[in-house]
Design a protein around this motif. Structure first.
Motif, PDB file in Angstrom:
ATOM      1  N   MET A   1       0.855  -1.201   0.000  1.00 39.16           N
ATOM      2  CA  MET A   1       0.000   0.000   0.000  1.00 39.16           C
ATOM      3  C   MET A   1       0.891   1.252   0.000  1.00 39.16           C
ATOM      4  N   THR A   2       0.771   2.067  -1.038  1.00 38.82           N
ATOM      5  CA  THR A   2       1.561   3.297  -1.033  1.00 38.82           C
ATOM      6  C   THR A   2       0.782   4.397  -0.329  1.00 38.82           C
ATOM      7  N   LEU A   3       1.514   5.209   0.386  1.00 41.33           N
ATOM      8  CA  LEU A   3       0.885   6.309   1.096  1.00 41.33           C
ATOM      9  C   LEU A   3       0.985   7.578   0.253  1.00 41.33           C
ATOM     10  N   ALA A   4      -0.143   8.235   0.056  1.00 42.70           N
ATOM     11  CA  ALA A   4      -0.115   9.509  -0.656  1.00 42.70           C
ATOM     12  C   ALA A   4       0.315  10.623   0.300  1.00 42.70           C
ATOM     13  N   ILE A   5      -0.065  10.482   1.540  1.00 41.87           N
ATOM     14  CA  ILE A   5       0.330  11.458   2.554  1.00 41.87           C
ATOM     15  C   ILE A   5       0.865  10.691   3.760  1.00 41.87           C
ATOM     16  N   ASP A   6       2.052  11.071   4.170  1.00 41.36           N
ATOM     17  CA  ASP A   6       2.686  10.391   5.291  1.00 41.36           C
ATOM     18  C   ASP A   6       3.334  11.462   6.171  1.00 41.36           C
ATOM     19  N   ALA A   7       2.654  11.802   7.246  1.00 44.86           N
ATOM     20  CA  ALA A   7       3.164  12.868   8.118  1.00 44.86           C
ATOM     21  C   ALA A   7       3.500  12.278   9.471  1.00 44.86           C
ATOM     22  N   ARG A   8       4.628  12.704  10.000  1.00 44.29           N
ATOM     23  CA  ARG A   8       5.034  12.173  11.317  1.00 44.29           C
ATOM     24  C   ARG A   8       5.475  13.281  12.258  1.00 44.29           C
ATOM     25  N   GLY A   9       4.838  13.315  13.388  1.00 44.97           N
ATOM     26  CA  GLY A   9       5.262  14.221  14.453  1.00 44.97           C
ATOM     27  C   GLY A   9       5.238  15.698  14.077  1.00 44.97           C
ATOM     28  N   LEU A  10       4.239  16.112  13.283  1.00 43.03           N
ATOM     29  CA  LEU A  10       4.190  17.527  12.881  1.00 43.03           C
ATOM     30  C   LEU A  10       3.858  18.408  14.075  1.00 43.03           C
ATOM     31  N   ARG A  11       4.675  19.460  14.213  1.00 44.32           N
ATOM     32  CA  ARG A  11       4.417  20.441  15.259  1.00 44.32           C
ATOM     33  C   ARG A  11       4.368  21.817  14.655  1.00 44.32           C
ATOM     34  N   LYS A  12       3.437  22.634  15.159  1.00 42.67           N
ATOM     35  CA  LYS A  12       3.393  24.021  14.741  1.00 42.67           C
ATOM     36  C   LYS A  12       2.888  24.851  15.899  1.00 42.67           C
ATOM     37  N   ARG A  13       3.618  25.920  16.162  1.00 38.41           N
ATOM     38  CA  ARG A  13       3.271  26.774  17.283  1.00 38.41           C
ATOM     39  C   ARG A  13       3.042  28.180  16.739  1.00 38.41           C
ATOM     40  N   PHE A  14       1.943  28.791  17.135  1.00 38.80           N
ATOM     41  CA  PHE A  14       1.716  30.202  16.816  1.00 38.80           C
ATOM     42  C   PHE A  14       1.696  30.951  18.138  1.00 38.80           C
ATOM     43  N   GLY A  15       2.640  31.850  18.328  1.00 40.34           N
ATOM     44  CA  GLY A  15       2.716  32.556  19.594  1.00 40.34           C
ATOM     45  C   GLY A  15       2.945  31.567  20.714  1.00 40.34           C
ATOM     46  N   ARG A  16       2.035  31.509  21.659  1.00 35.51           N
ATOM     47  CA  ARG A  16       2.240  30.618  22.793  1.00 35.51           C
ATOM     48  C   ARG A  16       1.397  29.333  22.715  1.00 35.51           C
TER      49      ARG A  16
END
Ligand code: ATP
Ligand code: MG
Lengths: 310, 262
Positions: free
Chosen positions: A1-16
């Motif tokens: 099975m191929t993955l079209a989207i494979d995201a791992r451990g995404l972090r995003k911080r805006f301000g606090r």
């Protein structure tokens, strides 16, 4: 099975605030994937990262096999985005918008015109084709916006709340468009506030809460997670009075009925009780209310209680 | 639908630029009011300077010969600030996000706006010169010098339009973008555009002599009226090229970096 989207451990911080706090996603190619979450959960932020618009603070994401941070140009060659707010040129006509996008997608002049006419037809905009988009209604704009993303049959299509503002007919039209996209091999990643939409359309559903995926699976798997049936109490007019989720055991069902009795709500004339399978709404509310949905309390009632009208 | 998925083909050179130029041209001709303003306002300013202030400044009636280069630059200023607004509008409507998720050169959208603005402005410049000739403007330039005039005007328009396209990217809203445009409408007054620099107080003279508009004005005036040009020509070219270089780099950086703000 191929993955079209494979995201791992995404972090995003805006301000606090940590909008994304270690998000993992795995979307198989050729499927429809729905990301759910309350307002401000970070759905648009996730899409922005996956479409190279925003850089994640940490974590990796591959879309169509390429790293969004390291090879954004290769990713861009394989995706299209319809964002949450309409990205159309109001000064141009519907046709001109589509022809412009066609040219920017590498179509020749006549090819772009043909494709524009096809898409206008498909999205019910043929009559408005030569009018400036500034004169379009909100729903027409939205439909054009979606058509602009479908000029080429790209491997991955991102749709951020695609059906918001569409009437029932347009919504169902779009659902069938999305299904046929997936049948032709396109991976569709969408966010939505309409759980029925996720239920009907998506192969897999993920619920985003507190910056993480709180639950993920097919609609049935998610419904199974919440436990058993939901007991509803309705008055003579069919108005919902009380709604109690159970853990699916006989004991849990009895506890729910007892709870209704305790509130003395069931004795009123014309009041009726029904038992139904949990809906995605129940799942969504249970998960995003902060409780853990699959752990019933000692009395056999799943917490938190979902809806109670006065 | 039986189409198999495909990747976006690589665009042939300049396809994106040509498409965006076409888009911006359509914007220009459809915004009739803005187009009219871009032509009518400079013409009115010129008539006002010539007939109201002109006689007070130069009773011999030759002021129109003095003021035309300044009006041309003012006119370019209007054009540039409208570019800032168009670019800023693209940024705030979200259409820029669509472009940014496509494999396009980062400057292509800006190029469209800038080229359309250049065409609009050169047209307005032509109208200003035509009206000036009607009210007594008597340039002594040879055809080659006329060519020089249009070259330096074109270069100046390019420079400030590119700068204002970048300002449009940086500005938080179209309204803010239009606010910055006032600088351009103001700068010509602190230059040799309307009165000779020698008539200003000392500190203003220093600003007037060291800002880009004065050498551009002096070059245009020299070509049209055979007044001395001196260092002005190459100073003007260096200023303009410098502004273009900075704006192109800054603009490309802003374009890549800024997500659409809504
Ligand atoms: N550029 C930004 N600067 C600061 N905060 C931001 C920015 N973009 C998003 N946020 C914040 O991040 C959080 C998540 O926003 P996001 O738009 O991803 O939510 P969402 O799940 O798409 O919500 P909705 O359902 O309302 O569209 C919000 O609290 C928002 O205020
Ligand atoms: Mg959103």
């Amino acid at each position: 099975m191929t993955l079209a989207i494979d995201a791992r451990g995404l972090r995003k911080r805006f301000g606090r605030t940590d909008v994304l706090a270690g998000l993992d996603l795995a979307v198989p190619a050729g499927t429809v994937f729905a990301l759910l979450g309350p307002n401000g959960a970070g759905k648009t932020t996730t899409i922005n990262i996956l479409t190279t618009l925003v850089q994640a603070d940490a974590g990796t994401a591959h879309v169509a096999g390429f790293d969004v941070a390291a090879e954004p140009e290769e990713v861009k060659r394989r995706i299209s985005l319809t964002g949450q707010s309409a990205a159309v040129d109001e000064v141009l006509t519907g046709t001109e918008n589509l022809v412009m996008m066609g040219r920017l997608s590498g179509l020749g002049r006549t090819e772009a015109r043909t494709r524009a006419a096809e898409l206008l037809e498909r999205f019910g905009l043929t009559d408005a084709a030569t009018r400036r988009v500034g004169t379009y209604s909100g729903g027409m704009r939205r439909r054009l916006d979606l058509a602009l993303s479908l000029i080429l049959a790209l491997p991955v299509v991102f749709l951020d709340e695609p059906t918001t503002g569409l009437d029932t007919r347009s919504r169902q039209e779009l659902w069938s468009v999305i299904r046929s996209l997936a049948d032709a091999g396109t991976t569709v990643f969408l966010t939505t506030q309409y759980l029925e939409e996720a239920d009907r359309l998506a192969d897999r559903i993920a619920v985003l809460d507190n910056g993480r995926i709180a639950a993920e699976g097919t609609a049935d798997e998610l419904k199974a997670r919440i436990g058993g049936d939901v007991v509803e109490l309705r008055d003579a007019g069919g108005e919902l009075l009380v709604e109690l989720p159970t853990d699916g055991t006989v004991h849990g069902l009895r506890a729910a009925i007892d709870e209704l009795d305790r509130r003395a709500a069931s004795g009123a004339p014309g009041v009726s009780v029904t038992i139904r399978r949990p809906s995605l709404d129940d799942v969504f509310l249970a998960i995003t209310a902060g409780g853990s949905p699959a752990t019933p309390s000692a009395d056999g009632l799943a917490r938190p209680e979902l809806i109670e009208s006065k | 639908m039986t189409t198999l998925v495909q990747t976006r083909p690589r665009l042939s050179p300049f396809t994106a630029e040509a498409t965006f130029i076409n888009r911006s041209f359509l914007h220009s001709v459809r915004d009739v009011e803005a187009l009219l303003m871009a032509v009518v306002l400079p013409v009115m300013l010129m008539l006002m300077f010539t007939f109201i202030f002109g006689n007070a400044i130069d009773p011999s009636g030759g002021y129109v010969d003095y003021v035309v280069p300044g009006i041309i630059l003012l006119c370019a200023g209007f054009g540039a600030s409208s570019t800032a607004i168009s670019v800023s509008r693209d940024m705030t409507t979200g259409i820029i996000d669509r472009f940014r998720t496509m494999p396009l050169r980062s400057g292509a959208v800006l190029t469209g706006h800038v080229v359309a603005s250049l065409a609009r402005n050169l047209f307005a410049t032509g109208v200003v010169i035509a009206v000036a000739l009607l009210v007594g403007f008597r340039p002594v330039a040879s055809p080659l010098e006329w060519l020089g005039v249009f070259a330096i005007v074109g270069l100046y328009i390019l420079a400030i339009t590119y700068l204002f396209a970048a300002i449009g990217l940086a500005a938080s809203t179209p309204d803010a973008a239009s606010g910055y445009g006032f600088i351009l409408l103001f700068l010509p007054y602190i230059s040799s555009a309307f009165v000779p620099v020698e008539t200003m107080p000392g500190w203003l003279q220093w600003i007037a002599e060291n800002q880009p508009i004065t050498p551009v004005i002096e070059t245009i005036r020299g070509l049209l009226m055979h007044t001395p040009i001196g260092d002005s020509a190459w100073l003007a070219v260096v200023w303009c090229l410098g502004i273009i270089a900075v704006s192109v780099v800054w603009g490309a950086w802003l374009f890549r970096r800024k997500a659409g703000r809504r």
